[in-house]
Motif scaffolding. Sequence first.
Motif, PDB file in Angstrom:
ATOM      1  N   UNK A 111       1.157 -11.326   8.877  1.00 38.92           N
ATOM      2  CA  UNK A 111       1.194 -12.730   9.285  1.00 38.92           C
ATOM      3  C   UNK A 111       1.388 -13.689   8.117  1.00 38.92           C
ATOM      4  N   UNK A 112       0.897 -13.337   6.936  1.00 35.78           N
ATOM      5  CA  UNK A 112       0.980 -14.241   5.784  1.00 35.78           C
ATOM      6  C   UNK A 112       2.009 -13.788   4.740  1.00 35.78           C
ATOM      7  N   UNK A 113       2.639 -12.649   4.972  1.00 38.28           N
ATOM      8  CA  UNK A 113       3.678 -12.142   4.076  1.00 38.28           C
ATOM      9  C   UNK A 113       3.198 -12.105   2.618  1.00 38.28           C
ATOM     10  N   UNK A 114       2.052 -11.521   2.414  1.00 39.09           N
ATOM     11  CA  UNK A 114       1.517 -11.403   1.061  1.00 39.09           C
ATOM     12  C   UNK A 114       1.527  -9.942   0.615  1.00 39.09           C
ATOM     13  N   UNK A 115       1.295  -9.741  -0.675  1.00 40.14           N
ATOM     14  CA  UNK A 115       1.260  -8.403  -1.248  1.00 40.14           C
ATOM     15  C   UNK A 115      -0.148  -7.818  -1.114  1.00 40.14           C
ATOM     16  N   UNK A 116      -0.216  -6.516  -0.855  1.00 42.47           N
ATOM     17  CA  UNK A 116      -1.500  -5.829  -0.728  1.00 42.47           C
ATOM     18  C   UNK A 116      -1.546  -4.649  -1.700  1.00 42.47           C
ATOM     19  N   UNK A 117      -2.558  -4.656  -2.559  1.00 39.67           N
ATOM     20  CA  UNK A 117      -2.794  -3.552  -3.495  1.00 39.67           C
ATOM     21  C   UNK A 117      -4.121  -2.905  -3.129  1.00 39.67           C
ATOM     22  N   UNK A 118      -4.120  -1.601  -2.910  1.00 36.17           N
ATOM     23  CA  UNK A 118      -5.349  -0.872  -2.583  1.00 36.17           C
ATOM     24  C   UNK A 118      -5.719   0.023  -3.754  1.00 36.17           C
ATOM     25  N   UNK A 176     -11.469  -1.689   6.480  1.00 34.74           N
ATOM     26  CA  UNK A 176     -10.938  -3.038   6.704  1.00 34.74           C
ATOM     27  C   UNK A 176      -9.437  -3.041   6.949  1.00 34.74           C
ATOM     28  N   UNK A 177      -8.857  -1.848   7.158  1.00 34.61           N
ATOM     29  CA  UNK A 177      -7.396  -1.761   7.238  1.00 34.61           C
ATOM     30  C   UNK A 177      -6.814  -2.540   8.412  1.00 34.61           C
ATOM     31  N   UNK A 178      -7.570  -2.657   9.508  1.00 32.35           N
ATOM     32  CA  UNK A 178      -7.069  -3.398  10.670  1.00 32.35           C
ATOM     33  C   UNK A 178      -6.834  -4.865  10.320  1.00 32.35           C
ATOM     34  N   UNK A 179      -7.813  -5.475   9.655  1.00 34.65           N
ATOM     35  CA  UNK A 179      -7.700  -6.878   9.257  1.00 34.65           C
ATOM     36  C   UNK A 179      -6.626  -7.045   8.192  1.00 34.65           C
ATOM     37  N   UNK A 180      -6.594  -6.148   7.218  1.00 39.74           N
ATOM     38  CA  UNK A 180      -5.622  -6.242   6.126  1.00 39.74           C
ATOM     39  C   UNK A 180      -4.196  -6.136   6.644  1.00 39.74           C
ATOM     40  N   UNK A 181      -3.970  -5.252   7.581  1.00 39.50           N
ATOM     41  CA  UNK A 181      -2.624  -5.086   8.129  1.00 39.50           C
ATOM     42  C   UNK A 181      -2.169  -6.351   8.831  1.00 39.50           C
ATOM     43  N   UNK A 182      -3.051  -6.964   9.601  1.00 42.19           N
ATOM     44  CA  UNK A 182      -2.710  -8.215  10.289  1.00 42.19           C
ATOM     45  C   UNK A 182      -2.410  -9.326   9.290  1.00 42.19           C
ATOM     46  N   UNK A 183      -3.209  -9.400   8.222  1.00 44.71           N
ATOM     47  CA  UNK A 183      -3.009 -10.446   7.224  1.00 44.71           C
ATOM     48  C   UNK A 183      -1.697 -10.265   6.476  1.00 44.71           C
ATOM     49  N   UNK A 184      -1.423  -9.025   6.067  1.00 44.78           N
ATOM     50  CA  UNK A 184      -0.217  -8.760   5.285  1.00 44.78           C
ATOM     51  C   UNK A 184       1.038  -9.128   6.054  1.00 44.78           C
ATOM     52  N   UNK A 197      -3.656   3.512   5.046  1.00 45.65           N
ATOM     53  CA  UNK A 197      -3.879   2.522   3.990  1.00 45.65           C
ATOM     54  C   UNK A 197      -2.708   2.498   3.019  1.00 45.65           C
ATOM     55  N   UNK A 198      -2.202   3.681   2.686  1.00 48.93           N
ATOM     56  CA  UNK A 198      -1.051   3.766   1.784  1.00 48.93           C
ATOM     57  C   UNK A 198       0.174   3.092   2.416  1.00 48.93           C
ATOM     58  N   UNK A 199       0.377   3.326   3.694  1.00 43.51           N
ATOM     59  CA  UNK A 199       1.552   2.779   4.383  1.00 43.51           C
ATOM     60  C   UNK A 199       1.546   1.251   4.406  1.00 43.51           C
ATOM     61  N   UNK A 200       0.381   0.640   4.614  1.00 40.96           N
ATOM     62  CA  UNK A 200       0.336  -0.827   4.727  1.00 40.96           C
ATOM     63  C   UNK A 200       0.229  -1.511   3.366  1.00 40.96           C
ATOM     64  N   UNK A 201       0.007  -0.733   2.300  1.00 43.70           N
ATOM     65  CA  UNK A 201      -0.131  -1.309   0.958  1.00 43.70           C
ATOM     66  C   UNK A 201       1.205  -1.331   0.234  1.00 43.70           C
ATOM     67  N   UNK A 202       1.386  -2.322  -0.630  1.00 45.30           N
ATOM     68  CA  UNK A 202       2.585  -2.378  -1.476  1.00 45.30           C
ATOM     69  C   UNK A 202       2.422  -1.488  -2.699  1.00 45.30           C
ATOM     70  N   UNK A 203       1.165  -1.242  -3.084  1.00 43.34           N
ATOM     71  CA  UNK A 203       0.872  -0.336  -4.191  1.00 43.34           C
ATOM     72  C   UNK A 203      -0.500   0.284  -3.953  1.00 43.34           C
TER      73      UNK A 203
END
Length: 256
Positions: free
Chosen positions: A106-113, A96-104, A162-168
């Motif tokens: 466009x919506x400026x939210x935090x992503x934890x994987x 799901x990394x493609x969708x998660x990257x776009x969301x992070x 996944x690590x690169x697009x995640x905040x943690x």
Amino acid sequence: MKTLLFLLARYPGCGGIETVTTVLANNLANRYRVILCSLSHDHRQELQKGLDERVVWRALPNHVQYHDEENIRLFHDIVEREHVDVIINQDSYFRNEYVLERLAVSHKLKLITAEHNTPNLVQISIGLETHACPWWNLYRRLKILLLSERILRKDRERRGHLYDISDSYVLLSDKFREQFAENSTVTDFRKLCAIANPLSFPRPAADWQRKEKRVLFVGQFVGIKGVDRLLRIWHRIGHLVPEWRLTLVGDGPRMP
């Protein structure tokens, strides 16, 4: 109040990821608004009883193809309408990394994987497949050999992305840090942390006087858990320790 969204491939279900998600969501509901979003779900009603009524669960409409436009549109709507602050990606093997990257972005939210397995899972899976292949099936063995390096390279690249697009990025144990380094393209590990799975019950006081000579397996009966390997080993050594018992607890397609 901040809003947390757990994203996972299946919910509810009888697996470890689903169980851990329920425990975390129920506890976090005391401090945050919590939403669960899943691609597919197990229809057994008893699996839905443990979820706190304050936690909102949303299932995406197309459970076969995650990147379906309807799924993406609904997921975006949930994030925007519910003012989601943090997405907790509970299933790192869910592509799901493609969708998660776009969301992070466009919506400026935090992503934890969270990676709920050993980082060398793909390597173990290839080993199991090779072991299960009959010695005389040279074509299949050669195919596994030729494809394995490409599969492992793609797995390392994907984990790094996944690590690169995640905040943690969360591992289950500090012992997995070395495996993560070997099975990813990551060179800067500052976003990496380890959090063990929670217990859903109080830890009982051990009465060592009543301890039994028993080997206990608890988990899903699926290939990656190695239950068949455990049974083969026990078949070879069980007669050497007749006072010991092997007990298997779980469910799944490979129930003995």
